[in-house]
Design a protein around this motif. Structure first.
Motif, PDB file in Angstrom:
ATOM      1  N   ALA A 236       0.787  -1.400   0.369  1.00 35.98           N
ATOM      2  CA  ALA A 236       0.053   0.187   0.153  1.00 35.98           C
ATOM      3  C   ALA A 236       0.870   1.165  -0.088  1.00 35.98           C
ATOM      4  O   ALA A 236       0.249   2.526  -1.175  1.00 35.98           O
ATOM      5  CB  ALA A 236      -0.926  -0.055   1.258  1.00 35.98           C
ATOM      6  N   TRP A 237       1.606   1.043   0.994  1.00 33.41           N
ATOM      7  CA  TRP A 237       2.941   2.226   1.274  1.00 33.41           C
ATOM      8  C   TRP A 237       3.207   2.849  -0.653  1.00 33.41           C
ATOM      9  O   TRP A 237       3.485   3.826  -1.122  1.00 33.41           O
ATOM     10  CB  TRP A 237       3.390   2.190   2.368  1.00 33.41           C
ATOM     11  N   ALA A 238       4.531   1.964  -0.619  1.00 35.47           N
ATOM     12  CA  ALA A 238       4.983   1.766  -1.859  1.00 35.47           C
ATOM     13  C   ALA A 238       4.226   2.488  -3.179  1.00 35.47           C
ATOM     14  O   ALA A 238       4.788   2.986  -3.412  1.00 35.47           O
ATOM     15  CB  ALA A 238       6.091   0.576  -2.310  1.00 35.47           C
ATOM     16  N   GLY A 239       2.649   1.369  -3.441  1.00 34.75           N
ATOM     17  CA  GLY A 239       2.337   1.783  -4.482  1.00 34.75           C
ATOM     18  C   GLY A 239       1.909   2.790  -4.833  1.00 34.75           C
ATOM     19  O   GLY A 239       1.601   3.768  -5.522  1.00 34.75           O
ATOM     20  N   TRP A 240       1.423   3.539  -3.116  1.00 29.04           N
ATOM     21  CA  TRP A 240       0.458   4.813  -3.160  1.00 29.04           C
ATOM     22  C   TRP A 240       1.633   6.077  -3.705  1.00 29.04           C
ATOM     23  O   TRP A 240       1.555   7.204  -4.911  1.00 29.04           O
ATOM     24  CB  TRP A 240      -0.125   5.123  -1.836  1.00 29.04           C
ATOM     25  N   LYS A 241       3.020   5.768  -2.663  1.00 29.03           N
ATOM     26  CA  LYS A 241       4.064   6.731  -2.924  1.00 29.03           C
ATOM     27  C   LYS A 241       4.674   7.100  -4.134  1.00 29.03           C
ATOM     28  O   LYS A 241       4.558   7.923  -5.003  1.00 29.03           O
ATOM     29  CB  LYS A 241       5.203   6.025  -2.076  1.00 29.03           C
ATOM     30  N   GLU A 242       4.727   6.073  -5.316  1.00 24.77           N
ATOM     31  CA  GLU A 242       5.380   5.808  -6.042  1.00 24.77           C
ATOM     32  C   GLU A 242       4.559   6.393  -6.951  1.00 24.77           C
ATOM     33  O   GLU A 242       4.534   6.636  -8.469  1.00 24.77           O
ATOM     34  CB  GLU A 242       6.180   4.379  -6.580  1.00 24.77           C
ATOM     35  N   TYR A 243       3.167   5.849  -7.388  1.00 20.71           N
ATOM     36  CA  TYR A 243       2.242   5.643  -8.313  1.00 20.71           C
ATOM     37  C   TYR A 243       0.707   6.737  -8.638  1.00 20.71           C
ATOM     38  O   TYR A 243       0.653   7.299  -9.251  1.00 20.71           O
ATOM     39  CB  TYR A 243       1.541   4.637  -9.168  1.00 20.71           C
ATOM     40  N   SER A 244       1.151   7.249  -6.708  1.00 16.30           N
ATOM     41  CA  SER A 244      -0.824   7.661  -7.082  1.00 16.30           C
ATOM     42  C   SER A 244      -0.773   9.302  -7.681  1.00 16.30           C
ATOM     43  O   SER A 244      -1.713   9.890  -8.030  1.00 16.30           O
ATOM     44  CB  SER A 244      -0.987   8.011  -5.575  1.00 16.30           C
ATOM     45  N   ASN A 245       0.523  10.182  -6.732  1.00 18.24           N
ATOM     46  CA  ASN A 245       0.624  11.291  -7.237  1.00 18.24           C
ATOM     47  C   ASN A 245      -0.509  12.080  -7.135  1.00 18.24           C
ATOM     48  O   ASN A 245      -1.022  12.798  -8.037  1.00 18.24           O
ATOM     49  CB  ASN A 245       0.320  11.391  -8.917  1.00 18.24           C
ATOM     50  N   ALA A 246      -0.932  11.423  -5.855  1.00 18.04           N
ATOM     51  CA  ALA A 246      -1.597  12.098  -4.959  1.00 18.04           C
ATOM     52  C   ALA A 246      -2.108  13.419  -4.428  1.00 18.04           C
ATOM     53  O   ALA A 246      -0.581  14.336  -4.365  1.00 18.04           O
ATOM     54  CB  ALA A 246      -2.516  11.191  -3.594  1.00 18.04           C
ATOM     55  N   LYS A 247      -2.955  14.569  -4.728  1.00 21.59           N
ATOM     56  CA  LYS A 247      -3.007  15.452  -4.384  1.00 21.59           C
ATOM     57  C   LYS A 247      -4.391  16.193  -3.950  1.00 21.59           C
ATOM     58  O   LYS A 247      -5.270  15.391  -4.046  1.00 21.59           O
ATOM     59  CB  LYS A 247      -3.391  16.512  -5.912  1.00 21.59           C
ATOM     60  N   LYS A 248      -3.632  17.288  -2.765  1.00 24.32           N
ATOM     61  CA  LYS A 248      -5.138  17.184  -1.863  1.00 24.32           C
ATOM     62  C   LYS A 248      -6.296  17.688  -2.182  1.00 24.32           C
ATOM     63  O   LYS A 248      -6.800  18.807  -3.698  1.00 24.32           O
ATOM     64  CB  LYS A 248      -4.790  18.341  -0.957  1.00 24.32           C
ATOM     65  N   GLY A 249      -6.776  17.180  -1.726  1.00 28.19           N
ATOM     66  CA  GLY A 249      -8.697  17.144  -2.355  1.00 28.19           C
ATOM     67  C   GLY A 249      -9.458  16.186  -3.402  1.00 28.19           C
ATOM     68  O   GLY A 249     -10.542  16.571  -4.117  1.00 28.19           O
ATOM     69  N   GLU A 250      -7.997  15.424  -3.759  1.00 26.71           N
ATOM     70  CA  GLU A 250      -8.905  14.230  -5.234  1.00 26.71           C
ATOM     71  C   GLU A 250      -9.877  13.292  -4.301  1.00 26.71           C
ATOM     72  O   GLU A 250      -9.639  12.655  -2.802  1.00 26.71           O
ATOM     73  CB  GLU A 250      -7.703  14.021  -5.935  1.00 26.71           C
ATOM     74  N   THR A 251     -11.000  13.306  -4.874  1.00 28.77           N
ATOM     75  CA  THR A 251     -11.518  11.753  -4.557  1.00 28.77           C
ATOM     76  C   THR A 251     -10.109  10.089  -5.217  1.00 28.77           C
ATOM     77  O   THR A 251     -10.258  10.056  -6.029  1.00 28.77           O
ATOM     78  CB  THR A 251     -12.477  12.423  -5.289  1.00 28.77           C
ATOM     79  N   VAL A 252     -10.625   9.679  -3.905  1.00 29.59           N
ATOM     80  CA  VAL A 252      -9.912   8.459  -3.992  1.00 29.59           C
ATOM     81  C   VAL A 252     -11.022   6.846  -3.654  1.00 29.59           C
ATOM     82  O   VAL A 252     -12.051   7.401  -3.066  1.00 29.59           O
ATOM     83  CB  VAL A 252      -8.651   8.116  -3.282  1.00 29.59           C
ATOM     84  N   PHE A 253     -10.555   5.911  -4.902  1.00 29.68           N
ATOM     85  CA  PHE A 253     -12.604   5.228  -4.857  1.00 29.68           C
ATOM     86  C   PHE A 253     -10.890   3.414  -4.460  1.00 29.68           C
ATOM     87  O   PHE A 253     -10.245   3.405  -4.925  1.00 29.68           O
ATOM     88  CB  PHE A 253     -12.540   4.818  -5.989  1.00 29.68           C
ATOM     89  N   VAL A 254     -11.301   3.207  -3.474  1.00 28.85           N
ATOM     90  CA  VAL A 254     -10.455   2.483  -2.623  1.00 28.85           C
ATOM     91  C   VAL A 254     -11.417   1.022  -2.511  1.00 28.85           C
ATOM     92  O   VAL A 254     -12.205   0.674  -1.695  1.00 28.85           O
ATOM     93  CB  VAL A 254     -10.311   1.975  -1.623  1.00 28.85           C
ATOM     94  N   SER A 255     -11.214  -0.270  -3.871  1.00 27.99           N
ATOM     95  CA  SER A 255     -12.015  -1.345  -3.922  1.00 27.99           C
ATOM     96  C   SER A 255     -11.398  -2.297  -2.454  1.00 27.99           C
ATOM     97  O   SER A 255     -10.151  -2.742  -2.205  1.00 27.99           O
ATOM     98  CB  SER A 255     -12.822  -1.726  -4.639  1.00 27.99           C
ATOM     99  N   ALA A 256     -12.266  -3.246  -2.010  1.00 31.44           N
ATOM    100  CA  ALA A 256     -11.666  -4.711  -1.035  1.00 31.44           C
ATOM    101  C   ALA A 256     -11.051  -3.640  -0.044  1.00 31.44           C
ATOM    102  O   ALA A 256     -10.028  -3.494   0.751  1.00 31.44           O
ATOM    103  CB  ALA A 256     -11.042  -5.214  -1.275  1.00 31.44           C
ATOM    104  N   GLY A 257     -11.720  -2.337   0.809  1.00 33.10           N
ATOM    105  CA  GLY A 257     -11.169  -1.178   1.112  1.00 33.10           C
ATOM    106  C   GLY A 257     -11.201  -1.750   2.754  1.00 33.10           C
ATOM    107  O   GLY A 257      -9.984  -0.934   3.758  1.00 33.10           O
TER     108      GLY A 257
END
Lengths: 347, 347
Positions: free
Chosen positions: A146-167
């Protein structure tokens, strides 16, 4: 000291759909071991304490001639996976009695002997406030993925909407909390009321039971989705494409609904032109390839957050090696309540 | 001056598979126009010179209630697309007689009247050494799509291996030449010996006819593939996944083999776990979204390279608006030999 039973879980038959306890695998308690006199041949003796049961193990339950992600399990032999063990005796000067070993390649067997630490295994320094089970979950492959995938690929910006299946799973629940730490709005799905309550507990802004709510209706109301962390594939992926934002990032971590499909793991994308028209990227995650880059930051942050309760986790712990079989089925059907862990023995 | 025929190509029926001339579309030559006295209502009169026939037009041949990438063609009305025209008369002070107009929304009709320049249209400054047809191909949407997609998403490094399907098409042939300019090894496929010769002519290191050679065999020998520029989808995508390198980038530009599939555009990925295990990314390309960012660099580089022959292109030019119908079918079947262009009229 008299010999003790050394039970093991053998791979018995390639399953067609879900693995079936007693058929896909069998628990064999016919062998025994004398822990004091067993010959070590220069190696060391490990007592298995914790075994991790992971959805991806399904891919290894195949005929050996089929190519795959990870090596096929060998019919008749014990299966293996992630685990934690304790060194009971050692003739190897690099390995001391009383040390914890963690990592890959743990035989599903109560005791086993290794000549040396194997690739993918490491010594474990236990945090005083955390149980050993957490080292195969939130601090194990799931948490690191979770950590590595999120940090490497999400390019997340504050306020964006994220959907997680099998949350509510061990990867998904960590992703949800990392997304919240990054200031995102999180929509999360799971398959029971109990899991949905857990999703809310860990901060999901929108939590729903995909068995009783329509995923498309929820995403239509709460989307569009900037980042989809996909643990399941299948129709949920189509729904996420339907409600994806422009330039959405799909982080493809698991395809659980495809692993047991009759059509041999194929993925059908109903409207692939959406990928083009919305400029969507689908990024496959092979955690082992990205974890090394992110591992030190992970260890600097996550254990303390877990110990303080700032990141939460949930485990479905069953006891006794025979529980492995029901757990293998449960993680495919999603009936486990939290990270599936088998405590084979206390120390 | 007497009225002249103003022939047009009408959308007549939603096709099930490939579009059929005379059935999917009809050429209607019943209307006429008097070019000198036709009322302009403050707008301007365009003579259609060049029409671009593009594979993606197939997506517009659908029932209007189906959602899609671009607006559905309207049954009974003329179809439209990319084109180049000449202003014959104007009552609009922003538009002068003798100017060339290029862009989207060109009715497939010999003459038409516009109130003003439409969104997606622009004036065209013709390069003295280039024909007008190039403005709907190498200098049009196809060339810009290749340029912008490659610059935005390929992350190409010198020495990497690139595979381009439909390499003899207007997008593919530009991609091949951009990849060569970046120092990559290029494998390219096309569907005829003649096209394969063209692939070699523009610098492909490995060129093959996918109808007579086994794509998997070629990729197995010449791969693994670091970058796959996908114009076709279908089984070629599965083959590229099989022979993809770790961290491969798949640039999804077109799905021609899915557009005419019976299973309504669904894409089947036979072994989706390859996406995960090889850390592959699939990036959808919606060219209109990325062209603006890259357009000035494109115009600074490509027209001059085309004029000097440093970038080559090939056109399949047919004459007369009635040729549109056979071209619509040809680009779906891949029987055209180069960028499909209809020259409706000389100036």
């Amino acid at each position: 000291m008299a010999p003790v039973v050394n039970a093991r879980i053998r791979f018995n038959a390639v399953p067609k759909g879900y693995p079936i306890p007693g058929e896909t695998t069998v628990c064999d308690a016919t062998q025994s071991i004398d822990l004091e006199v067993q010959e070590l041949h220069g190696g060391f003796l490990v007592k298995t304490l914790v075994l991790s049961i992971d959805p991806g193990m399904r891919t290894r339950m195949r005929n050996p001639e089929e190519k795959g992600y990870a090596p096929a399990f060998v019919l008749g032999e014990p299966i293996d996976g992630l685990g934690v063990g304790l060194v009971l005796r050692s003739e190897n000067s690099d390995v001391r009695v009383g040390q914890y070993i963690q990592g890959r390649g743990f035989l599903h067997q109560e005791y086993f002997i290794l000549p040396a630490l194997q690739m993918g295994m490491a010594f474990l320094e236990k945090h005083p406030k955390l149980p050993l089970t957490v080292y195969v979950g939130a601090l194990g492959m799931a948490g690191k993925t979770a950590w590595a995938g999120w940090k490497e690929y999400s390019n997340a910006k504050k306020g964006e909407t994220v959907f997680v299946s099998a949350g509510a799973g061990p990867v998904g629940s960590m992703v949800i909390q990392l997304a919240k730490l990054d200031g995102c709005k999180v929509i999360a799905s799971a398959g029971s009321a109990d899991k949905v309550a857990f999703l809310r507990d860990i901060g999901a802004d929108v939590a729903f039971n995909y068995k009783t709510s329509d995923t498309r209706e929820v995403l239509g109301r709460e989307g569009p989705v900037d980042i989809y962390w996909d643990n399941v594939g299948g129709d949920t992926l189509d729904a996420a494409l339907d409600y994806a934002a422009i330039n959405a990032r799909f982080l493809e971590c698991g395809l659980i609904s495809n692993l047991n499909a009759s059509a041999a793991q194929s993925l059908v994308i109903k409207d692939p032109l959406l990928v083009l028209s919305k400029s969507i990227s689908l990024q496959g995650i092979a955690s082992f390839r990205i974890i090394p880059k992110h591992e030190s930051a992970f260890y600097a942050s996550v254990p303390e957050k877990l110990a303080k309760g700032e990141i939460k986790y949930r485990e479905d712990v069953r006891r006794g090696i025979e529980s492995v079989e029901e757990m293998l089925e449960a993680v495919q059907k999603g009936t486990n309540e939290g990270k599936a862990v088998v405590v084979v023995a206390e120390e």
